[in-house]
Each structure stands twice: as structure tokens, then as C-alpha cells.
Design a protein around this motif. Sequence first.
Motif, PDB file in Angstrom:
ATOM      1  N   UNK A 205       0.846  -1.194   0.000  1.00  6.94           N
ATOM      2  CA  UNK A 205       0.000   0.000   0.000  1.00  6.94           C
ATOM      3  C   UNK A 205       0.883   1.245   0.000  1.00  6.94           C
ATOM      4  N   UNK A 206       0.716   2.067  -1.031  1.00  8.63           N
ATOM      5  CA  UNK A 206       1.394   3.369  -1.069  1.00  8.63           C
ATOM      6  C   UNK A 206       0.435   4.392  -0.467  1.00  8.63           C
ATOM      7  N   UNK A 207       0.832   4.989   0.652  1.00  6.86           N
ATOM      8  CA  UNK A 207      -0.061   5.950   1.312  1.00  6.86           C
ATOM      9  C   UNK A 207       0.462   7.388   1.259  1.00  6.86           C
ATOM     10  N   UNK A 208       1.415   7.647   0.342  1.00  4.70           N
ATOM     11  CA  UNK A 208       1.830   9.043   0.134  1.00  4.70           C
ATOM     12  C   UNK A 208       0.863   9.674  -0.856  1.00  4.70           C
ATOM     13  N   UNK A 209      -0.116  10.396  -0.347  1.00  3.81           N
ATOM     14  CA  UNK A 209      -1.101  11.036  -1.217  1.00  3.81           C
ATOM     15  C   UNK A 209      -0.834  12.535  -1.372  1.00  3.81           C
ATOM     16  N   UNK A 210       0.450  12.875  -1.342  1.00  7.50           N
ATOM     17  CA  UNK A 210       0.900  14.199  -1.751  1.00  7.50           C
ATOM     18  C   UNK A 210       0.341  15.383  -0.997  1.00  7.50           C
ATOM     19  N   UNK A 211       0.324  15.306   0.319  1.00 10.30           N
ATOM     20  CA  UNK A 211      -0.223  16.416   1.106  1.00 10.30           C
ATOM     21  C   UNK A 211       0.488  17.730   0.788  1.00 10.30           C
ATOM     22  N   UNK A 212       1.806  17.690   0.683  1.00 10.54           N
ATOM     23  CA  UNK A 212       2.565  18.923   0.473  1.00 10.54           C
ATOM     24  C   UNK A 212       2.362  19.488  -0.936  1.00 10.54           C
ATOM     25  N   UNK A 213       1.783  18.676  -1.821  1.00 10.39           N
ATOM     26  CA  UNK A 213       1.479  19.128  -3.179  1.00 10.39           C
ATOM     27  C   UNK A 213      -0.019  19.376  -3.374  1.00 10.39           C
ATOM     28  N   UNK A 214      -0.736  19.563  -2.261  1.00  5.43           N
ATOM     29  CA  UNK A 214      -2.147  19.898  -2.356  1.00  5.43           C
ATOM     30  C   UNK A 214      -3.090  18.711  -2.417  1.00  5.43           C
ATOM     31  N   UNK A 215      -2.579  17.515  -2.173  1.00  9.83           N
ATOM     32  CA  UNK A 215      -3.425  16.319  -2.179  1.00  9.83           C
ATOM     33  C   UNK A 215      -4.068  16.085  -0.828  1.00  9.83           C
ATOM     34  N   UNK A 216      -3.670  14.997  -0.180  1.00 12.36           N
ATOM     35  CA  UNK A 216      -4.224  14.646   1.131  1.00 12.36           C
ATOM     36  C   UNK A 216      -3.098  14.069   1.994  1.00 12.36           C
ATOM     37  N   UNK A 217      -3.309  14.094   3.302  1.00  8.85           N
ATOM     38  CA  UNK A 217      -2.437  13.340   4.204  1.00  8.85           C
ATOM     39  C   UNK A 217      -3.229  12.105   4.607  1.00  8.85           C
ATOM     40  N   UNK A 218      -2.668  10.946   4.335  1.00  7.16           N
ATOM     41  CA  UNK A 218      -3.402   9.697   4.522  1.00  7.16           C
ATOM     42  C   UNK A 218      -2.772   8.788   5.563  1.00  7.16           C
ATOM     43  N   UNK A 219      -3.635   7.993   6.185  1.00  9.96           N
ATOM     44  CA  UNK A 219      -3.196   6.971   7.133  1.00  9.96           C
ATOM     45  C   UNK A 219      -3.851   5.650   6.759  1.00  9.96           C
ATOM     46  N   UNK A 220      -3.091   4.576   6.878  1.00 12.42           N
ATOM     47  CA  UNK A 220      -3.646   3.236   6.693  1.00 12.42           C
ATOM     48  C   UNK A 220      -3.855   2.622   8.062  1.00 12.42           C
ATOM     49  N   UNK A 221      -5.075   2.234   8.328  1.00 16.39           N
ATOM     50  CA  UNK A 221      -5.369   1.579   9.603  1.00 16.39           C
ATOM     51  C   UNK A 221      -5.115   0.079   9.436  1.00 16.39           C
ATOM     52  N   UNK A 222      -4.233  -0.446  10.279  1.00 15.69           N
ATOM     53  CA  UNK A 222      -3.880  -1.866  10.244  1.00 15.69           C
ATOM     54  C   UNK A 222      -4.304  -2.503  11.564  1.00 15.69           C
ATOM     55  N   UNK A 223      -4.958  -3.664  11.566  1.00 17.21           N
ATOM     56  CA  UNK A 223      -5.108  -4.615  10.457  1.00 17.21           C
ATOM     57  C   UNK A 223      -6.382  -4.412   9.625  1.00 17.21           C
TER      58      UNK A 223
END
Length: 245
Positions: A205-223
Amino acid sequence: MQIDCIGDIHGCFDELSLLVEKLGYVKKDDLYLHPDGRKLAFIGDLTDRGPRSLDVIELVSKLVEAGHAFYVPGNHCDKLYRYFLGRKVQQTHGLETTVAELQAVDNRRYKKIKAAFMKLIETSPLYQVLDHKQLVVAHAGIQAKDIGQTTKRVKTFVLYGDITGETNPDGTPVRRDWAQHYQGDAWVVYGHTPVKEARFVHRTVNIDTGCVFGGKLSALRYPEMTVVDVPSSLPYVEEKFRSFD
């Protein structure tokens, strides 16, 4: 083990605060704690480009030192560490914003932040293997055959991804889509390459959703393997996001 993995923050402290609160963490004595005992895992690139890199360093280092979070370094973290060591590094690609913040604070806070960051780097592994080897957190990813190894080649992969040695027209390195070939049993959660939505491929899972480029800051909840995000307050920069179509 219940873990919330947070993607590349890049100095976006306001979004980080909103995200951890959305995840259910409660602020107590400058720390964020979860009532159910969940822990945070930061996948590197805490600093550079965004407006509040020093605040991010202070919060993450306190959480990790208190045992409430995990952390792995990213390539920007590695570069800032080398800067603090006095090595000759180019103040480009975002480092210049962190350096400007450092130059604006008094000497006491500078020394405190430098000490906290260097300790964070020096006491953290290159990548984290968690939950009885079911979860691996690595900044730019890791190949299944390399889990458990820390060679120079593995370090390069973990920090920079599967680079070819070539560069794109904008100067960024050409990277292969290693996740397409991943066949490991453990989930690998990573970032480094901004994508518009969290990207699930095989057990990665790639969770870099580009917050610093105007996207989102994302978190993956595990499990649970669910994604929680907050929108960025920064201008949107379309060309910074990678498409895998």
C-alpha cells in the motif's frame, strides 16, 4: 497489534494534527494517545517543502521516545541528518525550507531540535518489521527477498525506491513499479511516490497522497486495511502526482 501508518508529512503539521485526531487519538501532555492503545507509524519524510517541519520533528520524536509510535527514515530525513552532521548537501528539493525554519529559531531551540532529530534517526531501524512479521513499514518500499537485510543496496531501495539510474526531464530519478512484482506474505506499507489515492497492489500500500502538493495526508489503519485522510491546505500541483495507468 493495531497500527495507524501515516504517509509522507513533509512539514504539514496542521494536517498531521487533524489526521491523528480523526483517527481517534487524544492530545495529552504534548503527545497523542489512543484510548484503544493503537500506535502510530511514520513512514519517513517528516520534513521539507511544507511550512512546519520543526513542529513535526518535535512531535514525532516525542511520540517515538515515549513508545507511542514507530518511525522509519525517508530520503529527506537522511538528507537532513547529513546536513546536521555537517556534510556537504545541496539545499534543494525542499531542504531549503527546513533550513530556513532552523535559521529563524533561537540557538536553544535549534540545538534541541537537532538533538531530537539525530537521536530519532540513530535509534530507528531502516525499516520496521511489525506484528510477527505480518507488517513491514518502509519509506519507499522493500522487496520480499530483502526483508531482514540491511545492506547498502537495500538501504538505497528503502530510501529511494527501485531506481534505474536514469532521470526524468524534471530531474527526478526514474523508478520502476516494484509493487507490481511483490509476492511476499507480509503487507508492505510505504510512500515516497505521491499518488492521488492510496494505492493497493498485491500486499503493498502506497499511502503518500501528496499532502505537500495539495493532495491529502493519509493513514492506513492496520489490520483493518482502511484509509483515513484529511485534505491538504496547500495549492494543488498536478504534475507532482504519479499515474500508473
